[in-house]
Design a protein around this motif. Structure first.
Motif, PDB file in Angstrom:
ATOM      1  N   ALA A 217       0.825  -1.204   0.000  1.00  0.00           N
ATOM      2  CA  ALA A 217       0.000   0.000   0.000  1.00  0.00           C
ATOM      3  C   ALA A 217       0.859   1.255   0.000  1.00  0.00           C
ATOM      4  N   SER A 218       1.958   1.212   0.733  1.00  0.00           N
ATOM      5  CA  SER A 218       2.909   2.321   0.729  1.00  0.00           C
ATOM      6  C   SER A 218       4.254   1.811   1.223  1.00  0.00           C
ATOM      7  N   HIS A 219       5.295   2.533   0.862  1.00  0.00           N
ATOM      8  CA  HIS A 219       6.635   2.217   1.344  1.00  0.00           C
ATOM      9  C   HIS A 219       7.268   3.502   1.847  1.00  0.00           C
ATOM     10  N   GLU A 220       7.579   3.509   3.135  1.00  0.00           N
ATOM     11  CA  GLU A 220       8.196   4.687   3.754  1.00  0.00           C
ATOM     12  C   GLU A 220       9.512   4.253   4.392  1.00  0.00           C
ATOM     13  N   SER A 221      10.488   5.133   4.356  1.00  0.00           N
ATOM     14  CA  SER A 221      11.795   4.761   4.879  1.00  0.00           C
ATOM     15  C   SER A 221      12.409   5.902   5.680  1.00  0.00           C
ATOM     16  N   VAL A 222      13.338   5.540   6.534  1.00  0.00           N
ATOM     17  CA  VAL A 222      14.134   6.517   7.278  1.00  0.00           C
ATOM     18  C   VAL A 222      15.574   6.406   6.794  1.00  0.00           C
ATOM     19  N   ASN A 223      16.266   7.537   6.805  1.00  0.00           N
ATOM     20  CA  ASN A 223      17.632   7.585   6.283  1.00  0.00           C
ATOM     21  C   ASN A 223      18.626   7.578   7.441  1.00  0.00           C
ATOM     22  N   HIS A 224      19.139   6.408   7.740  1.00  0.00           N
ATOM     23  CA  HIS A 224      20.085   6.289   8.853  1.00  0.00           C
ATOM     24  C   HIS A 224      21.398   7.002   8.559  1.00  0.00           C
ATOM     25  N   ARG A 225      21.755   7.098   7.293  1.00  0.00           N
ATOM     26  CA  ARG A 225      23.013   7.780   6.952  1.00  0.00           C
ATOM     27  C   ARG A 225      22.959   9.262   7.315  1.00  0.00           C
ATOM     28  N   MET A 226      21.754   9.806   7.303  1.00  0.00           N
ATOM     29  CA  MET A 226      21.570  11.209   7.671  1.00  0.00           C
ATOM     30  C   MET A 226      21.139  11.337   9.136  1.00  0.00           C
ATOM     31  N   ARG A 227      21.351  10.257   9.902  1.00  0.00           N
ATOM     32  CA  ARG A 227      20.994  10.221  11.329  1.00  0.00           C
ATOM     33  C   ARG A 227      19.497  10.441  11.568  1.00  0.00           C
ATOM     34  N   GLU A 228      18.704   9.954  10.623  1.00  0.00           N
ATOM     35  CA  GLU A 228      17.252  10.013  10.788  1.00  0.00           C
ATOM     36  C   GLU A 228      16.776   8.633  11.241  1.00  0.00           C
ATOM     37  N   TYR A 229      16.183   8.562  12.408  1.00  0.00           N
ATOM     38  CA  TYR A 229      15.753   7.277  12.958  1.00  0.00           C
ATOM     39  C   TYR A 229      14.231   7.202  13.156  1.00  0.00           C
ATOM     40  N   ALA A 230      13.561   8.329  13.084  1.00  0.00           N
ATOM     41  CA  ALA A 230      12.102   8.342  13.170  1.00  0.00           C
ATOM     42  C   ALA A 230      11.582   9.619  12.534  1.00  0.00           C
ATOM     43  N   ARG A 231      10.482   9.488  11.815  1.00  0.00           N
ATOM     44  CA  ARG A 231       9.820  10.638  11.209  1.00  0.00           C
ATOM     45  C   ARG A 231       8.324  10.396  11.347  1.00  0.00           C
ATOM     46  N   GLY A 232       7.754  11.020  12.381  1.00  0.00           N
ATOM     47  CA  GLY A 232       6.374  10.712  12.717  1.00  0.00           C
ATOM     48  C   GLY A 232       6.299   9.281  13.223  1.00  0.00           C
ATOM     49  N   ASP A 233       5.419   8.474  12.626  1.00  0.00           N
ATOM     50  CA  ASP A 233       5.342   7.067  13.029  1.00  0.00           C
ATOM     51  C   ASP A 233       6.175   6.166  12.124  1.00  0.00           C
ATOM     52  N   VAL A 234       6.950   6.767  11.229  1.00  0.00           N
ATOM     53  CA  VAL A 234       7.813   5.993  10.339  1.00  0.00           C
ATOM     54  C   VAL A 234       9.139   5.722  11.038  1.00  0.00           C
ATOM     55  N   THR A 235       9.412   4.460  11.318  1.00  0.00           N
ATOM     56  CA  THR A 235      10.646   4.083  12.004  1.00  0.00           C
ATOM     57  C   THR A 235      10.875   2.585  11.850  1.00  0.00           C
ATOM     58  N   THR A 236      12.097   2.166  12.062  1.00  0.00           N
ATOM     59  CA  THR A 236      12.422   0.730  12.094  1.00  0.00           C
ATOM     60  C   THR A 236      12.973   0.357  13.469  1.00  0.00           C
ATOM     61  N   ASN A 237      12.648   1.161  14.459  1.00  0.00           N
ATOM     62  CA  ASN A 237      13.188   0.920  15.805  1.00  0.00           C
ATOM     63  C   ASN A 237      12.708  -0.397  16.416  1.00  0.00           C
ATOM     64  N   THR A 238      11.473  -0.807  16.075  1.00  0.00           N
ATOM     65  CA  THR A 238      10.947  -2.044  16.658  1.00  0.00           C
ATOM     66  C   THR A 238      11.718  -3.258  16.175  1.00  0.00           C
ATOM     67  N   VAL A 239      11.907  -3.367  14.861  1.00  0.00           N
ATOM     68  CA  VAL A 239      12.622  -4.520  14.325  1.00  0.00           C
ATOM     69  C   VAL A 239      14.091  -4.490  14.739  1.00  0.00           C
ATOM     70  N   GLU A 240      14.670  -3.299  14.804  1.00  0.00           N
ATOM     71  CA  GLU A 240      16.068  -3.205  15.240  1.00  0.00           C
ATOM     72  C   GLU A 240      16.215  -3.563  16.715  1.00  0.00           C
ATOM     73  N   GLY A 241      15.205  -3.194  17.512  1.00  0.00           N
ATOM     74  CA  GLY A 241      15.227  -3.577  18.916  1.00  0.00           C
ATOM     75  C   GLY A 241      15.130  -5.086  19.087  1.00  0.00           C
ATOM     76  N   SER A 242      14.379  -5.748  18.200  1.00  0.00           N
ATOM     77  CA  SER A 242      14.274  -7.204  18.283  1.00  0.00           C
ATOM     78  C   SER A 242      15.601  -7.871  17.948  1.00  0.00           C
ATOM     79  N   PHE A 243      16.408  -7.215  17.107  1.00  0.00           N
ATOM     80  CA  PHE A 243      17.719  -7.768  16.770  1.00  0.00           C
ATOM     81  C   PHE A 243      18.646  -7.803  17.982  1.00  0.00           C
ATOM     82  N   SER A 244      18.445  -6.872  18.915  1.00  0.00           N
ATOM     83  CA  SER A 244      19.312  -6.857  20.095  1.00  0.00           C
ATOM     84  C   SER A 244      19.149  -8.140  20.899  1.00  0.00           C
ATOM     85  N   LEU A 245      17.912  -8.644  20.992  1.00  0.00           N
ATOM     86  CA  LEU A 245      17.683  -9.901  21.694  1.00  0.00           C
ATOM     87  C   LEU A 245      18.270 -11.077  20.917  1.00  0.00           C
TER      88      LEU A 245
END
Length: 304
Positions: A217-245
């Motif tokens: 339906a849509s594809h939204e991304s954050v630019n980690h190279r530009m130190r962008e980790y969240a933009r509104g509700d657009v983020t990959t913090n949940t999946v990255e947090g799961s990688f820590s475990l």
């Protein structure tokens, strides 16, 4: 919490009765012919506990027939203890630790752990159910593990490591897959098979996701190279947090996981993530209920 002093972890007859109450919650049945009424406990004192006789097909059976415990020489109470230990250990428990705790050989402990992981593996029906849904965010990212061969001096990148791609519903379930490479032609079919096309896909800026908008339906991304980790509700913090475990389990508990069996460990960790809001008791019972109609032999486990 599950009380480790519970008699089902030390008394085999009580463990068998407990397993029967879970597997035969409504009625006892013969696994060979399906008879539900004409079955009865064997009367001979020489027979092992939990043995039943079917008057329809004239055969004997136990609650372990047709399960992952079938033909196992390990007492059921030790099996239940291993199920609890693995279900209650957030970052996993090693086969060496299991070996010391239940006093079996390392090969037996290692094999038991993989059978428990088989119980934690989603069924084909569960696999067919796609993540996400209408306008639901699904985060996708990849990570790397191990050192599969040494790189030549001066070389860079992750080609020598094992590759993992994970998909996580926001406030929902997770699905991880060990992949041979991280390329668009490999990753996109996996996403299409596991994520609903009506979902909002959220990734980082990696080039492999450039055409993701064609399938979702849509594809939204954050630019980690530009130190962008969240933009509104657009983020990959949940999946990255799961990688820590995942990394803490692989590095801190299992230490060495071969590429051959990596997917099994990922399924165990996904199971714990998907039941993270459940108590240890509920997680233990959920894994135990999934032993039926599953089989894992040594030959199957060691096959290429």
């Amino acid at each position: 919490m599950v009380n480790l002093t519970n008699p089902i972890f030390s008394d085999e007859s009580l463990a068998i009765a407990y397993l029967e109450s879970i597997r035969w919650r409504l009625y006892r049945y013969c696994p060979k012919c399906g008879e539900t009424e004409r079955t009865s406990p064997t009367k001979s004192k020489n027979h092992r506990p939990g043995l039943y006789y079917c008057n329809s097909c004239k055969s004997t059976f136990t609650v372990t027939v047709g399960t992952l415990f079938h033909r196992s020489k390990v007492p059921i109470n030790k099996w239940l203890l291993v199920f609890h230990l693995m279900a209650a250990s957030k970052k996993g428990i090693s086969a060496l630790q299991i070996q010391r705790m239940i006093e079996v050989s390392y090969n037996t402990a290692w094999f038991m752990c993989h059978r428990v992981r088989e119980a934690m593996t989603p069924t084909e029906t569960e696999k067919k159910k796609k993540l996400g849904g209408r306008n639901k965010p699904v985060e996708v990212d990849e990570t790397y593990w191990g050192n599969n061969g040494k790189l030549p001096p001066g070389a860079r990148g992750f080609n020598h490591k094992m590759k993992i791609v994970s998909m996580v519903e926001r406030d929902g379930k997770k699905r991880s897959i060990h992949v041979p490479d991280v390329k668009a032609k490999t990753i996109m079919p996996i996403l299409q098979n596991n994520v609903s096309s009506r979902s909002r896909l959220m990734t980082d800026e990696a080039a492999i996701y450039q055409k993701a908008h064609l399938y979702f339906a849509s594809h939204e991304s954050v630019n980690h190279r530009m130190r962008e980790y969240a933009r509104g509700d657009v983020t990959t913090n949940t999946v990255e947090g799961s990688f820590s475990l995942v990394k803490r389990s692989l590095y801190g508990t299992f230490h060495q996981v071969s590429e051959k069996h990596l997917q099994r460990y990922l399924q165990e960790l996904d199971f714990k993530w998907n039941t993270r809001r459940s108590s240890d008791t509920k997680r233990f019972k959920k894994a135990l209920k999934a032993v039926s109609n599953k089989r894992l032999t040594g030959a199957m486990l060691m096959a290429g």
